[in-house]
Design a protein around this motif. Structure first.
Motif, PDB file in Angstrom:
ATOM      1  N   LEU A 119      10.273  -4.520 -34.564  1.00  0.00           N
ATOM      2  CA  LEU A 119       9.199  -3.596 -34.925  1.00  0.00           C
ATOM      3  C   LEU A 119       9.744  -2.362 -35.627  1.00  0.00           C
ATOM      4  O   LEU A 119       9.201  -1.920 -36.647  1.00  0.00           O
ATOM      5  CB  LEU A 119       8.441  -3.175 -33.667  1.00  0.00           C
ATOM      6  N   LEU A 120      10.820  -1.804 -35.075  1.00  0.00           N
ATOM      7  CA  LEU A 120      11.425  -0.623 -35.698  1.00  0.00           C
ATOM      8  C   LEU A 120      11.967  -0.952 -37.087  1.00  0.00           C
ATOM      9  O   LEU A 120      11.849  -0.144 -38.018  1.00  0.00           O
ATOM     10  CB  LEU A 120      12.535  -0.063 -34.811  1.00  0.00           C
ATOM     11  N   GLN A 121      12.561  -2.116 -37.246  1.00  0.00           N
ATOM     12  CA  GLN A 121      13.061  -2.513 -38.556  1.00  0.00           C
ATOM     13  C   GLN A 121      11.918  -2.677 -39.551  1.00  0.00           C
ATOM     14  O   GLN A 121      12.068  -2.350 -40.727  1.00  0.00           O
ATOM     15  CB  GLN A 121      13.844  -3.828 -38.462  1.00  0.00           C
ATOM     16  N   THR A 122      10.795  -3.164 -39.090  1.00  0.00           N
ATOM     17  CA  THR A 122       9.643  -3.313 -39.967  1.00  0.00           C
ATOM     18  C   THR A 122       9.076  -1.958 -40.364  1.00  0.00           C
ATOM     19  O   THR A 122       8.754  -1.724 -41.529  1.00  0.00           O
ATOM     20  CB  THR A 122       8.550  -4.150 -39.272  1.00  0.00           C
ATOM     21  N   VAL A 123       8.977  -1.063 -39.392  1.00  0.00           N
ATOM     22  CA  VAL A 123       8.426   0.260 -39.676  1.00  0.00           C
ATOM     23  C   VAL A 123       9.311   1.012 -40.663  1.00  0.00           C
ATOM     24  O   VAL A 123       8.830   1.645 -41.607  1.00  0.00           O
ATOM     25  CB  VAL A 123       8.246   1.057 -38.365  1.00  0.00           C
TER      26      VAL A 123
END
Length: 89
Positions: free
Chosen positions: A36-40
């Motif tokens: 999720l953090l990588q996507t954000v």
């Protein structure tokens, strides 16, 4: 004898699940969070998620290593106690 072997099998399966399940759940949760953090932040490096997983598993082993070894010790004692029944003595 079949009931003793089945009992040992079920105990071994339960022990394996109790030891492996927390690790699998922890790695899955960390993987989803890091994903999720990588996507954000639009980071597309696959190596970024390795370090948090490694640290999480290391912490889990440090925190739950002794109880896991106790479970394995109990399994070994049950197997040793059941050997005469399994051999038919």
């Amino acid at each position: 004898m079949p009931s003793a072997a089945l009992s040992l099998y079920l105990h071994a399966l339960q022990t394996a699940l109790l030891i492996a399940l927390p690790v699998v759940v922890l790695v899955a949760v960390i993987g989803v969070a890091v994903g999720l953090l990588q996507t954000v932040f639009q980071v597309q490096d696959q190596n970024v998620s390795f370090a948090p997983k490694l640290l999480g598993v290391a912490f889990l082993v440090a925190a739950a290593g002794a109880p896991a070894l106790e479970l394995l010790r109990k399994l070994l004692l049950n197997i040793m106690a059941a050997l005469p029944r399994l051999a038919g003595l």
